[in-house]
Design a protein around this motif. Structure first.
Motif, PDB file in Angstrom:
ATOM      1  N   GLU A  37     -10.079   4.125   2.866  1.00  0.00           N
ATOM      2  CA  GLU A  37      -9.922   4.185   1.413  1.00  0.00           C
ATOM      3  C   GLU A  37     -10.333   2.871   0.763  1.00  0.00           C
ATOM      4  O   GLU A  37     -10.186   1.793   1.355  1.00  0.00           O
ATOM      5  CB  GLU A  37      -8.479   4.503   1.029  1.00  0.00           C
ATOM      6  N   ILE A  38     -10.853   2.991  -0.461  1.00  0.00           N
ATOM      7  CA  ILE A  38     -11.127   1.833  -1.311  1.00  0.00           C
ATOM      8  C   ILE A  38     -10.260   1.961  -2.554  1.00  0.00           C
ATOM      9  O   ILE A  38     -10.353   2.959  -3.277  1.00  0.00           O
ATOM     10  CB  ILE A  38     -12.614   1.753  -1.715  1.00  0.00           C
ATOM     11  N   LEU A  39      -9.397   0.973  -2.805  1.00  0.00           N
ATOM     12  CA  LEU A  39      -8.471   1.003  -3.933  1.00  0.00           C
ATOM     13  C   LEU A  39      -8.817  -0.111  -4.908  1.00  0.00           C
ATOM     14  O   LEU A  39      -9.139  -1.235  -4.502  1.00  0.00           O
ATOM     15  CB  LEU A  39      -7.024   0.833  -3.457  1.00  0.00           C
ATOM     16  N   ILE A  40      -8.738   0.203  -6.200  1.00  0.00           N
ATOM     17  CA  ILE A  40      -8.918  -0.794  -7.260  1.00  0.00           C
ATOM     18  C   ILE A  40      -7.596  -0.923  -7.997  1.00  0.00           C
ATOM     19  O   ILE A  40      -7.063   0.075  -8.505  1.00  0.00           O
ATOM     20  CB  ILE A  40     -10.046  -0.386  -8.222  1.00  0.00           C
ATOM     21  N   LEU A  41      -7.049  -2.156  -8.050  1.00  0.00           N
ATOM     22  CA  LEU A  41      -5.716  -2.397  -8.610  1.00  0.00           C
ATOM     23  C   LEU A  41      -5.810  -3.007 -10.001  1.00  0.00           C
ATOM     24  O   LEU A  41      -6.710  -3.804 -10.294  1.00  0.00           O
ATOM     25  CB  LEU A  41      -4.923  -3.337  -7.693  1.00  0.00           C
ATOM     26  N   LEU A  65      -8.318  -6.397  -8.389  1.00  0.00           N
ATOM     27  CA  LEU A  65      -8.446  -6.511  -6.938  1.00  0.00           C
ATOM     28  C   LEU A  65      -9.005  -5.208  -6.374  1.00  0.00           C
ATOM     29  O   LEU A  65      -8.597  -4.119  -6.768  1.00  0.00           O
ATOM     30  CB  LEU A  65      -7.083  -6.800  -6.299  1.00  0.00           C
ATOM     31  N   VAL A  66      -9.969  -5.345  -5.455  1.00  0.00           N
ATOM     32  CA  VAL A  66     -10.560  -4.198  -4.755  1.00  0.00           C
ATOM     33  C   VAL A  66     -10.193  -4.327  -3.285  1.00  0.00           C
ATOM     34  O   VAL A  66     -10.475  -5.356  -2.654  1.00  0.00           O
ATOM     35  CB  VAL A  66     -12.086  -4.152  -4.935  1.00  0.00           C
ATOM     36  N   PHE A 118      -0.456  -3.974 -11.307  1.00  0.00           N
ATOM     37  CA  PHE A 118      -0.741  -3.714  -9.890  1.00  0.00           C
ATOM     38  C   PHE A 118      -0.564  -2.239  -9.535  1.00  0.00           C
ATOM     39  O   PHE A 118      -0.046  -1.888  -8.479  1.00  0.00           O
ATOM     40  CB  PHE A 118       0.137  -4.595  -8.994  1.00  0.00           C
ATOM     41  N   THR A 119      -0.991  -1.394 -10.455  1.00  0.00           N
ATOM     42  CA  THR A 119      -1.062   0.040 -10.168  1.00  0.00           C
ATOM     43  C   THR A 119      -2.492   0.368  -9.726  1.00  0.00           C
ATOM     44  O   THR A 119      -3.435  -0.385  -9.995  1.00  0.00           O
ATOM     45  CB  THR A 119      -0.703   0.872 -11.402  1.00  0.00           C
ATOM     46  N   ILE A 120      -2.639   1.517  -9.084  1.00  0.00           N
ATOM     47  CA  ILE A 120      -3.947   1.907  -8.566  1.00  0.00           C
ATOM     48  C   ILE A 120      -4.748   2.548  -9.693  1.00  0.00           C
ATOM     49  O   ILE A 120      -4.397   3.609 -10.210  1.00  0.00           O
ATOM     50  CB  ILE A 120      -3.793   2.877  -7.378  1.00  0.00           C
ATOM     51  N   LEU A 149       0.836  -1.192   0.000  1.00  0.00           N
ATOM     52  CA  LEU A 149       0.000   0.000   0.000  1.00  0.00           C
ATOM     53  C   LEU A 149       0.877   1.250   0.000  1.00  0.00           C
ATOM     54  O   LEU A 149       1.932   1.272   0.645  1.00  0.00           O
ATOM     55  CB  LEU A 149      -0.914   0.017   1.231  1.00  0.00           C
ATOM     56  N   PRO A 150       0.485   2.285  -0.713  1.00  0.00           N
ATOM     57  CA  PRO A 150       1.297   3.511  -0.713  1.00  0.00           C
ATOM     58  C   PRO A 150       1.363   4.119   0.689  1.00  0.00           C
ATOM     59  O   PRO A 150       0.371   4.111   1.425  1.00  0.00           O
ATOM     60  CB  PRO A 150       0.560   4.428  -1.696  1.00  0.00           C
ATOM     61  N   PRO A 151       2.530   4.657   1.078  1.00  0.00           N
ATOM     62  CA  PRO A 151       2.651   5.248   2.427  1.00  0.00           C
ATOM     63  C   PRO A 151       1.782   6.491   2.556  1.00  0.00           C
ATOM     64  O   PRO A 151       1.498   7.190   1.589  1.00  0.00           O
ATOM     65  CB  PRO A 151       4.141   5.571   2.529  1.00  0.00           C
ATOM     66  N   LEU A 152       1.390   6.737   3.794  1.00  0.00           N
ATOM     67  CA  LEU A 152       0.557   7.899   4.081  1.00  0.00           C
ATOM     68  C   LEU A 152       1.420   9.125   4.350  1.00  0.00           C
ATOM     69  O   LEU A 152       2.630   9.020   4.609  1.00  0.00           O
ATOM     70  CB  LEU A 152      -0.343   7.623   5.288  1.00  0.00           C
TER      71      LEU A 152
END
Length: 587
Positions: free
Chosen positions: A221-225, A213-214, A230-232, A120-123
């Motif tokens: 947050e909801i991310l779709i890859l 992938l969701v 495997f980019t957002i 997951l990308p860092p915050l």
């Protein structure tokens, strides 16, 4: 798949399930989100893939079962949150990859071997926290000052601290120096973790189509890859931490995300919407979420099973006999039958079709995970794991049918009968358009008619007071009401007075009743008497007799006065119009 290891007692004769396998010591500790069925090798033989948490929480493994035996297992670095399978590419043979969400990572396995790790990308970091660690890096701050500054940042700043700072604050003073010397040269990172995961078809609805992938994260947050790089591809926000995900549609066309959050709300998001479009407030926290066709079904911690439309309209609510533990969807494709499986804390699994209970499965232990689908070569297989680590496999009989009356428990059948609502006619549509166009004028006409009705009612009330047709006292301390009834044809009449105390709490006593009349026309048996104590709310009938003395066939008015003993002014006055004596007229 041959039946083996079944329980000691066989299923009832009318059971709709075959006991294929039961292993009470399978050592499987997992949840429904970490269990899936998939054809891993593209040979038509589906395997059971389980993310095992281990009995102590330190022996996490990815296990794959074939039939009743363990095919392979891989060690996991952290506790799994969700396990799912998805196709990354269209190459033949179609062999899906296994995705395991754990902490801030998604581990992807191909051919049951590690293939890729998504992080997951860092915050965003708190700038004040970064400044404190930069000073520690240059040895410009002592340990006590560093601790005080970090504690002040934690209390006042809206942005939470990183794990490194939180670990530093939890240490004792002798351990702080070695911790700072070890980590001060390393960059600070604030990382979130994954809470739930699902799959979304990329551009086709086929079962063997490529899927994205969701992911739901701890920072709402909801991310779709993307399934290959495997980019957002898309990022959406929900007001609370997501706990359960249900996905339908295709990413390139139109899709809908249903998210159950820890706040007890269900949010519905659509394509290109950064914020939820609809919100459903549940009665308690959700313990499971499934979609049955276009409806949403959620099991809540207050022992309620609730159903809503995809726009948030409540359809029905039923009470469960025990606390739900987990739930799953039963999709029997041959008969086009869909139902909801709910595992309860009383060692039962209930099957609901709409709000009707159609089947109950008794288990040997509390079920913690449910998965229904194709296992091996059998299409309709129910796989369950128990709280004690057991594995239960049942097969739905090919002759099994489910009806609303299969069980006595549940809502009445009559409640599920849909009303025959007539279609909208042209007259109805024209009337609706007229109401929209002339709404203001129609409202004014309505207000005018309402005012006229109020005026007529007020005039009638005034006339009743003037004629004393239903006299009511005006005293606030002693509110009284009296009705008079004259019975008989003459020359003797029965005069009944119904006296009532209109007060809510106070009784009235020491009241006198007096009659005023023309003594040449009438003779009253009791022209003056004392009334009993009047209790609030009760009706007191007072009866006397009136003799008509006139032979001329005429009538007059008799006045009735109700007054308090010793008072000169009456509390209540009534005028009684006496009828003509028909008996004397005949004479």
């Amino acid at each position: 798949m041959a039946a083996s290891g079944s329980s000691g007692e066989g299923p009832p004769a009318n059971s709709k399930w075959l006991d294929a396998h039961y292993d009470p010591v399978a050592n499987l500790y997992t949840f429904s989100s970490c269990v899936t069925l998939a054809d891993l090798y593209g040979d038509g033989d589906c395997k059971l893939v389980v993310g095992d948490l281990g009995s102590t929480g330190h022996e996490m493994k990815l296990k794959v079962y074939q039939g009743t035996g363990l095919l392979s297992e891989n060690a996991l670095p952290d506790l799994p949150v969700s396990v799912t399978t998805f196709l990354m590419e269209q190459h033949e043979p179609r062999m899906p990859a296994v995705a395991v969400a754990s902490g801030p990572f998604v581990y992807v396995y191909k051919n049951l071997r590690p293939y890729f790790k998504f992080t997951l990308p860092p915050l965003e970091l708190n700038p004040m926290e970064k400044s404190v660690w930069d000073q520690a890096k240059e040895d410009k701050v002592d340990l006590m000052s560093m601790k005080e500054m970090l504690e002040q940042i934690r209390e006042n700043a809206e942005m939470p601290l990183s794990v490194q700072s939180l670990r530093f604050l939890s240490l004792d003073l002798p351990e702080m120096e070695s911790f700072v010397n070890q980590y001060k040269m390393q960059p600070i990172k604030r990382q979130t973790v994954i809470t739930c995961m699902a799959t979304l078809k990329k551009n086709m609805v086929d079962e063997d189509a490529v899927s994205c992938l969701v992911i739901g994260t701890e920072n709402n947050e909801i991310l779709i890859l993307d399934p290959e790089a495997f980019t957002i591809l898309a990022k959406m926000m929900v007001p609370s931490v997501p706990a359960f995900l249900d996905v339908t549609g295709q990413f390139d066309v139109e899709y809908r995300l249903t998210v159950a959050c820890r706040s007890g709300c269900v949010y519905i998001l659509r394509r290109d919407s950064k914020r939820p479009k609809y919100c459903i407030e549940l009665s308690a926290q959700a313990l499971g979420l499934v979609r049955v066709q276009k409806n949403i079904v959620a099991a809540c911690s207050d022992e309620m099973l609730q159903s809503y439309t995809q726009k948030g309209k409540k359809l029905w609510v039923i009470s469960l006999p025990a606390t739900p533990v987990t739930m799953s969807l039963l999709d029997e494709k041959f008969q086009s039958f869909q139902a909801v499986l709910v595992a309860l804390a009383n060692m039962e699994v209930h099957m609901y079709r709409d709000k009707n209970l159609v089947n109950v499965i008794q288990t040997q232990d509390i079920v913690t995970s449910i998965c229904f689908g194709r296992y091996g070569r059998e299409d309709n297989t129910l796989v369950m794991t128990t709280k004690g680590g057991g594995l239960i496999i049942k097969i739905l009989k090919r002759t099994a049918t489910f009806h609303k009356g299969d069980t006595a428990v549940g809502a009445p059948v009559a409640q599920s009968i849909k009303l025959n609502v007539p279609k909208k006619t042209k007259l109805y549509v024209d009337q609706t358009l007229r109401e929209r166009e002339s709404g203001v004028a129609m409202h004014r006409v309505f207000q005018t008619d309402l005012s006229r009705i109020r005026l007529v009612a007020a005039r009638a009330y005034v006339r009743a007071l003037e004629c004393s047709m239903a006299p009511v006292s005006e005293s606030l301390q002693e509110p009284l009401k009296m009705n008079a009834v004259v019975q008989g044809m003459g020359p003797t009449f029965k005069l009944s007075l119904n006296l009532q105390n209109m007060s809510e709490t106070r009784a009235v006593a020491n009241l006198l009743v007096s009659f005023l009349y023309d003594e040449k026309l009438y003779s009253v048996a009791q022209p003056f008497f004392k009334a009993p104590m009047l209790v609030p709310g009760l009706n007191y009938p007072l009866v006397t007799f009136v003799q008509c003395l006139s032979t001329q066939g005429i009538s007059d008015i008799i006045k009735v006065f109700v007054l308090r003993e010793g008072a000169s002014e009456p509390l209540l006055t009534a005028h009684i119009n006496m009828p003509v004596s028909e008996g004397l007229a005949a004479v």
